[in-house]
Write a protein that holds these residues in place. Structure first.
Motif, mmCIF file in Angstrom:
data_model
loop_
_atom_site.group_PDB
_atom_site.id
_atom_site.type_symbol
_atom_site.label_atom_id
_atom_site.label_comp_id
_atom_site.label_asym_id
_atom_site.label_seq_id
_atom_site.Cartn_x
_atom_site.Cartn_y
_atom_site.Cartn_z
ATOM 1 N N THR A 1 0.787 -1.233 0.059
ATOM 2 C CA THR A 1 -0.048 0.101 -0.111
ATOM 3 C C THR A 1 0.922 1.057 -0.121
ATOM 4 O O THR A 1 0.671 2.080 -0.802
ATOM 5 C CB THR A 1 -1.159 -0.007 1.090
ATOM 6 N N LEU A 2 1.932 1.164 0.652
ATOM 7 C CA LEU A 2 2.830 2.405 0.848
ATOM 8 C C LEU A 2 3.845 2.449 -0.653
ATOM 9 O O LEU A 2 3.719 3.880 -0.963
ATOM 10 C CB LEU A 2 3.761 2.160 1.963
ATOM 11 N N ASN A 3 3.833 1.388 -1.285
ATOM 12 C CA ASN A 3 4.417 1.434 -2.565
ATOM 13 C C ASN A 3 3.495 2.088 -3.466
ATOM 14 O O ASN A 3 3.884 2.772 -4.407
ATOM 15 C CB ASN A 3 4.695 0.132 -2.861
ATOM 16 N N GLY A 4 2.162 1.621 -3.529
ATOM 17 C CA GLY A 4 1.113 2.245 -4.335
ATOM 18 C C GLY A 4 1.138 3.893 -4.053
ATOM 19 O O GLY A 4 0.934 4.749 -5.029
ATOM 20 N N ILE A 5 1.111 4.310 -2.919
ATOM 21 C CA ILE A 5 0.974 5.689 -2.601
ATOM 22 C C ILE A 5 2.281 6.605 -2.997
ATOM 23 O O ILE A 5 2.043 7.482 -3.721
ATOM 24 C CB ILE A 5 0.897 5.659 -1.081
ATOM 25 N N VAL B 1 4.441 10.212 -5.904
ATOM 26 C CA VAL B 1 5.965 10.657 -6.295
ATOM 27 C C VAL B 1 6.175 10.437 -7.802
ATOM 28 O O VAL B 1 6.392 11.108 -8.423
ATOM 29 C CB VAL B 1 7.132 10.240 -5.527
ATOM 30 N N LEU B 2 6.027 9.005 -8.073
ATOM 31 C CA LEU B 2 6.552 8.516 -9.440
ATOM 32 C C LEU B 2 5.885 9.160 -10.410
ATOM 33 O O LEU B 2 6.314 9.551 -11.513
ATOM 34 C CB LEU B 2 6.662 7.124 -9.505
ATOM 35 N N LYS C 1 2.874 7.417 -16.879
ATOM 36 C CA LYS C 1 2.234 6.403 -15.926
ATOM 37 C C LYS C 1 2.719 4.926 -16.086
ATOM 38 O O LYS C 1 2.779 4.263 -15.282
ATOM 39 C CB LYS C 1 0.523 6.457 -16.618
ATOM 40 N N ARG C 2 3.114 4.657 -17.274
ATOM 41 C CA ARG C 2 3.613 3.359 -17.683
ATOM 42 C C ARG C 2 4.802 3.191 -17.136
ATOM 43 O O ARG C 2 4.899 2.044 -16.192
ATOM 44 C CB ARG C 2 3.730 3.277 -19.154
ATOM 45 N N LEU C 3 5.619 4.300 -16.940
ATOM 46 C CA LEU C 3 7.040 4.039 -16.361
ATOM 47 C C LEU C 3 7.139 3.944 -14.923
ATOM 48 O O LEU C 3 7.682 3.229 -14.221
ATOM 49 C CB LEU C 3 7.993 4.876 -16.772
ATOM 50 N N SER C 4 6.027 4.709 -14.461
ATOM 51 C CA SER C 4 5.786 4.838 -13.045
ATOM 52 C C SER C 4 5.375 3.262 -12.494
ATOM 53 O O SER C 4 5.825 2.709 -11.428
ATOM 54 C CB SER C 4 4.625 5.887 -12.669
ATOM 55 N N LYS C 5 4.587 2.578 -13.076
ATOM 56 C CA LYS C 5 3.953 1.473 -12.929
ATOM 57 C C LYS C 5 5.311 0.343 -12.908
ATOM 58 O O LYS C 5 5.376 -0.416 -12.029
ATOM 59 C CB LYS C 5 2.952 1.084 -13.644
ATOM 60 N N PHE C 6 5.833 0.382 -14.068
ATOM 61 C CA PHE C 6 7.181 -0.429 -14.000
ATOM 62 C C PHE C 6 8.173 -0.267 -12.857
ATOM 63 O O PHE C 6 8.509 -1.293 -12.203
ATOM 64 C CB PHE C 6 7.845 -0.351 -15.399
ATOM 65 N N ILE C 7 8.476 1.054 -12.532
ATOM 66 C CA ILE C 7 9.373 1.151 -11.357
ATOM 67 C C ILE C 7 8.762 0.823 -10.009
ATOM 68 O O ILE C 7 9.395 0.070 -9.332
ATOM 69 C CB ILE C 7 9.666 2.690 -11.253
#
Length: 127
Positions: free
Chosen positions: A17-21, A26-27, A33-39
């Motif tokens: 959940t913290l990772n999703g936030i 931040v990301l 959005k795509r790169l943020s999801k990958f990171i």
């Protein structure tokens, strides 16, 4: 053992959940959005590995079958958690919830769930 498995799930759910936030706050502001999801997926994968590295010895499992049972249970609970949060906290439609699991739409949640299933086996066998 069941209580320890549930506590492990709570730890995973909290960290993810913290990772999703972090991804949203931040990301997404710095990357597509795509790169943020990958990171976020890579970061989440590392976190899942570290949780397993710490927690599998605490569980005291003695076989790959037990490791699979733990991973499968955690994955099932994570799916239920993700659906519950999406539907009842964020008021998402069932279609949008399903989209979160759709790899073809660039979403990596399904891969993360698969990782949760098999990471305990990997850690048990090699660490």
């Amino acid at each position: 053992m069941i209580l320890k498995i549930i506590l492990g799930f709570i730890l995973i759910a909290f960290i993810e959940t913290l990772n999703g936030i972090f991804r949203i706050k931040v990301l997404n502001k710095s990357f597509s959005k795509r790169l943020s999801k990958f990171i976020s997926f890579i970061l989440g994968s590392i976190l899942i590995f570290l949780i397993n590295l710490f927690y599998i010895p605490i569980l005291g499992i003695s076989s790959q079958e037990e490791a699979f049972f733990i991973g499968f249970t955690w994955a099932l609970l994570m799916i239920l958690y993700d659906v519950f949060v999406g539907k009842f906290m964020f008021k998402m439609s069932w279609e949008n919830i399903a989209d979160d699991f759709d790899i073809l739409k660039g979403n990596l949640l399904s891969l993360g769930i698969i990782l949760i299933v098999f990471m305990p086996i990997f850690v048990f066998k090699y660490f």
